[in-house]
Design a protein around this motif. Sequence first.
Motif, PDB file in Angstrom:
ATOM      1  N   PRO A 226      -1.598  -5.737   9.333  1.00  0.00           N
ATOM      2  CA  PRO A 226      -0.722  -4.661   8.845  1.00  0.00           C
ATOM      3  C   PRO A 226       0.771  -4.926   9.074  1.00  0.00           C
ATOM      4  CG  PRO A 226      -1.657  -4.026  10.954  1.00  0.00           C
ATOM      5  CD  PRO A 226      -2.085  -5.446  10.702  1.00  0.00           C
ATOM      6  N   ILE A 227       1.472  -5.148   7.969  1.00  0.00           N
ATOM      7  CA  ILE A 227       2.926  -5.274   8.006  1.00  0.00           C
ATOM      8  C   ILE A 227       3.472  -3.924   7.539  1.00  0.00           C
ATOM      9  CG2 ILE A 227       4.911  -6.517   6.984  1.00  0.00           C
ATOM     10  CD1 ILE A 227       2.993  -8.406   8.489  1.00  0.00           C
ATOM     11  N   VAL A 228       4.591  -3.486   8.098  1.00  0.00           N
ATOM     12  CA  VAL A 228       5.184  -2.234   7.606  1.00  0.00           C
ATOM     13  C   VAL A 228       6.540  -2.533   6.968  1.00  0.00           C
ATOM     14  CG1 VAL A 228       6.022   0.068   8.189  1.00  0.00           C
ATOM     15  CG2 VAL A 228       4.012  -0.847   9.364  1.00  0.00           C
ATOM     16  N   ARG A 229       6.675  -2.133   5.689  1.00  0.00           N
ATOM     17  CA  ARG A 229       8.011  -2.201   5.094  1.00  0.00           C
ATOM     18  C   ARG A 229       8.720  -0.902   5.452  1.00  0.00           C
ATOM     19  NH1 ARG A 229       9.769  -3.517  -1.057  1.00  0.00           N
ATOM     20  NH2 ARG A 229       8.682  -1.583  -1.591  1.00  0.00           N
TER      21      ARG A 229
ATOM     22  N   SER B 104       0.842  -1.185   0.000  1.00  0.00           N
ATOM     23  CA  SER B 104       0.000   0.000   0.000  1.00  0.00           C
ATOM     24  C   SER B 104       0.882   1.241   0.000  1.00  0.00           C
ATOM     25  CB  SER B 104      -0.903   0.025   1.226  1.00  0.00           C
ATOM     26  OG  SER B 104      -1.605   1.254   1.241  1.00  0.00           O
ATOM     27  N   LYS B 105       0.611   2.118  -0.963  1.00  0.00           N
ATOM     28  CA  LYS B 105       1.395   3.357  -1.037  1.00  0.00           C
ATOM     29  C   LYS B 105       0.502   4.578  -0.854  1.00  0.00           C
ATOM     30  CE  LYS B 105       4.775   1.455  -4.290  1.00  0.00           C
ATOM     31  NZ  LYS B 105       5.652   0.763  -3.355  1.00  0.00           N
ATOM     32  N   THR B 106      -0.747   4.347  -0.418  1.00  0.00           N
ATOM     33  CA  THR B 106      -1.614   5.493  -0.197  1.00  0.00           C
ATOM     34  C   THR B 106      -1.516   5.911   1.275  1.00  0.00           C
ATOM     35  OG1 THR B 106      -3.934   5.922   0.268  1.00  0.00           O
ATOM     36  CG2 THR B 106      -3.415   3.732  -0.308  1.00  0.00           C
ATOM     37  N   CYS B 107      -2.019   7.068   1.577  1.00  0.00           N
ATOM     38  CA  CYS B 107      -2.033   7.499   2.981  1.00  0.00           C
ATOM     39  C   CYS B 107      -3.475   7.491   3.493  1.00  0.00           C
ATOM     40  CB  CYS B 107      -1.440   8.901   3.100  1.00  0.00           C
ATOM     41  SG  CYS B 107       0.278   8.968   2.565  1.00  0.00           S
ATOM     42  N   ASP B 108      -4.373   6.765   2.807  1.00  0.00           N
ATOM     43  CA  ASP B 108      -5.796   6.849   3.114  1.00  0.00           C
ATOM     44  C   ASP B 108      -6.299   5.578   3.811  1.00  0.00           C
ATOM     45  OD1 ASP B 108      -8.530   6.977   3.154  1.00  0.00           O
ATOM     46  OD2 ASP B 108      -8.728   7.658   1.074  1.00  0.00           O
ATOM     47  N   PRO B 109      -6.772   5.713   5.057  1.00  0.00           N
ATOM     48  CA  PRO B 109      -7.268   4.534   5.775  1.00  0.00           C
ATOM     49  C   PRO B 109      -8.410   3.817   5.037  1.00  0.00           C
ATOM     50  CG  PRO B 109      -7.097   6.414   7.260  1.00  0.00           C
ATOM     51  CD  PRO B 109      -6.826   6.930   5.880  1.00  0.00           C
ATOM     52  N   GLY B 110      -9.200   4.584   4.249  1.00  0.00           N
ATOM     53  CA  GLY B 110     -10.314   3.967   3.504  1.00  0.00           C
ATOM     54  C   GLY B 110      -9.817   2.912   2.526  1.00  0.00           C
TER      55      GLY B 110
ATOM     56  N   ILE C 172       0.967  -4.585   3.088  1.00  0.00           N
ATOM     57  CA  ILE C 172       2.310  -4.104   3.434  1.00  0.00           C
ATOM     58  C   ILE C 172       2.336  -2.588   3.257  1.00  0.00           C
ATOM     59  CG2 ILE C 172       4.785  -4.328   3.029  1.00  0.00           C
ATOM     60  CD1 ILE C 172       4.145  -6.990   1.514  1.00  0.00           C
ATOM     61  N   LEU C 173       2.338  -1.870   4.376  1.00  0.00           N
ATOM     62  CA  LEU C 173       2.361  -0.403   4.349  1.00  0.00           C
ATOM     63  C   LEU C 173       3.792   0.000   4.020  1.00  0.00           C
ATOM     64  CD1 LEU C 173       0.312   0.048   7.648  1.00  0.00           C
ATOM     65  CD2 LEU C 173      -0.567  -0.068   5.293  1.00  0.00           C
ATOM     66  N   ASP C 174       3.952   0.684   2.890  1.00  0.00           N
ATOM     67  CA  ASP C 174       5.294   0.826   2.318  1.00  0.00           C
ATOM     68  C   ASP C 174       5.966   2.148   2.681  1.00  0.00           C
ATOM     69  OD1 ASP C 174       7.569   0.398   0.923  1.00  0.00           O
ATOM     70  OD2 ASP C 174       6.649   0.304  -1.060  1.00  0.00           O
ATOM     71  N   MET C 175       6.920   2.082   3.583  1.00  0.00           N
ATOM     72  CA  MET C 175       7.701   3.277   3.923  1.00  0.00           C
ATOM     73  C   MET C 175       9.025   3.307   3.163  1.00  0.00           C
ATOM     74  SD  MET C 175       7.086   3.617   8.010  1.00  0.00           S
ATOM     75  CE  MET C 175       7.538   5.340   8.186  1.00  0.00           C
ATOM     76  N   GLU C 176       9.290   2.266   2.343  1.00  0.00           N
ATOM     77  CA  GLU C 176      10.506   2.326   1.523  1.00  0.00           C
ATOM     78  C   GLU C 176      10.228   3.137   0.255  1.00  0.00           C
ATOM     79  OE1 GLU C 176      11.941  -1.257  -0.438  1.00  0.00           O
ATOM     80  OE2 GLU C 176      13.921  -0.390  -0.763  1.00  0.00           O
ATOM     81  N   HIS C 177       9.113   2.822  -0.396  1.00  0.00           N
ATOM     82  CA  HIS C 177       8.802   3.515  -1.656  1.00  0.00           C
ATOM     83  C   HIS C 177       7.506   4.323  -1.580  1.00  0.00           C
ATOM     84  CE1 HIS C 177      12.099   1.836  -3.922  1.00  0.00           C
ATOM     85  NE2 HIS C 177      11.781   0.613  -3.577  1.00  0.00           N
ATOM     86  N   GLY C 178       6.912   4.435  -0.404  1.00  0.00           N
ATOM     87  CA  GLY C 178       5.668   5.201  -0.275  1.00  0.00           C
ATOM     88  C   GLY C 178       5.901   6.452   0.549  1.00  0.00           C
ATOM     89  N   PRO C 179       4.929   7.376   0.554  1.00  0.00           N
ATOM     90  CA  PRO C 179       5.135   8.664   1.217  1.00  0.00           C
ATOM     91  C   PRO C 179       4.802   8.700   2.710  1.00  0.00           C
ATOM     92  CG  PRO C 179       3.074   8.691  -0.013  1.00  0.00           C
ATOM     93  CD  PRO C 179       3.673   7.337  -0.227  1.00  0.00           C
ATOM     94  N   SER C 180       4.304   7.602   3.284  1.00  0.00           N
ATOM     95  CA  SER C 180       3.781   7.658   4.663  1.00  0.00           C
ATOM     96  C   SER C 180       4.850   7.934   5.723  1.00  0.00           C
ATOM     97  CB  SER C 180       3.123   6.327   5.034  1.00  0.00           C
ATOM     98  OG  SER C 180       1.895   6.214   4.392  1.00  0.00           O
ATOM     99  N   SER C 181       4.443   8.738   6.706  1.00  0.00           N
ATOM    100  CA  SER C 181       5.251   8.957   7.911  1.00  0.00           C
ATOM    101  C   SER C 181       4.802   7.932   8.959  1.00  0.00           C
ATOM    102  CB  SER C 181       4.982  10.355   8.452  1.00  0.00           C
ATOM    103  OG  SER C 181       3.604  10.407   8.828  1.00  0.00           O
ATOM    104  N   VAL C 182       5.489   7.907  10.091  1.00  0.00           N
ATOM    105  CA  VAL C 182       5.061   6.998  11.165  1.00  0.00           C
ATOM    106  C   VAL C 182       3.650   7.367  11.626  1.00  0.00           C
ATOM    107  CG1 VAL C 182       5.534   6.239  13.525  1.00  0.00           C
ATOM    108  CG2 VAL C 182       7.428   6.554  11.933  1.00  0.00           C
ATOM    109  N   GLU C 183       3.360   8.652  11.665  1.00  0.00           N
ATOM    110  CA  GLU C 183       2.042   9.099  12.111  1.00  0.00           C
ATOM    111  C   GLU C 183       0.941   8.588  11.169  1.00  0.00           C
ATOM    112  OE1 GLU C 183       2.103  13.278  12.863  1.00  0.00           O
ATOM    113  OE2 GLU C 183      -0.038  13.346  13.305  1.00  0.00           O
ATOM    114  N   THR C 184       1.209   8.646   9.862  1.00  0.00           N
ATOM    115  CA  THR C 184       0.236   8.133   8.892  1.00  0.00           C
ATOM    116  C   THR C 184       0.081   6.623   9.042  1.00  0.00           C
ATOM    117  OG1 THR C 184       0.999   9.815   7.368  1.00  0.00           O
ATOM    118  CG2 THR C 184      -0.366   8.071   6.443  1.00  0.00           C
ATOM    119  N   VAL C 185       1.214   5.956   9.185  1.00  0.00           N
ATOM    120  CA  VAL C 185       1.192   4.497   9.328  1.00  0.00           C
ATOM    121  C   VAL C 185       0.341   4.097  10.542  1.00  0.00           C
ATOM    122  CG1 VAL C 185       2.725   2.616  10.070  1.00  0.00           C
ATOM    123  CG2 VAL C 185       3.243   3.892   8.014  1.00  0.00           C
TER     124      VAL C 185
END
Length: 256
Positions: A70-73, A23-29, A43-56
């Motif tokens: 929810p797995i976080v990369r 997932s590379k969106t920042c939208d919970p929906g 997989i919430l993507d912090m390697e290639h996505g824009p999310s911060s820890v707060e968004t995650v």
Amino acid sequence: MNEETVTAFKQKLKAGAVFGPFSKTCDPGVIEVLAHSGFDFVILDMEHGPSSVETVQSLIRSAELSGIVPIVRVPSTDEEIISKVLDVGAAGVQVPKVTCAADVHDALNASKFAPLGKRGVCRYVRAANYSSMDKERYFSKAANEALLIVQLEGLEALKNLDEILDVEGIDIIFIGPYDLSQSLGVPGQVDHPSVIEKTTEIVNACRAKEIAVGNFTETAEQSRFWIDKGLTYMSFSVDLGLLYTGAKQIVDDLKS
Ligand code: 3PY
Ligand code: MG
């Protein structure tokens, strides 16, 4: 993410293939849509996505409410990010570009409390229900249940495969076909015979040591090919790519 959910996910993984997109969106929906579609994990993507820890953190909440794991990369083995995403409740961390046993030890030290690692200790965090969880249970067991997923995606990792797989504590090995294809001199050609050959080499080594293994696929045919070879942690496409594919098909239909 609670201990029971992680245990259930580990059991499901033992029984057969599980499926989840990046997932590379920042939208919970969007996370809720993926859960309602029947995916097992995201997989919430912090390697290639824009999310911060707060968004995650918000995305993890929506994953928990809608029933998807929810797995976080994370971007690297960096201790600061790994411990923060676990503090906000990730069910597991997926660490990219691991090349040697020392990298796995770094990831273990950042993600596990003693005696398995040296993760910074705090119980006033979401993962410990802000201190309402029994602290001994949290530090000795609950937190250490979080999955450690190690990505192998280059020739250096292949060279050091045995020493990497000998480190105790890896739950899943994930093979990144895109980075692997680049490392093999055929960037983007994820179905190239050399990528298939090296992936198979990693898969066989993991299976010999009874370590779960998965990779990234973009078609059902690719998924079936790798499931037949014994892969179970099947990441499939990316949320925004799925949206693009569906939207493009509809627009092509409408305009034809
Ligand atoms: C890769 O293919 O390199 C990945 O990390 C997953 O898409
Ligand atoms: Mg990669």
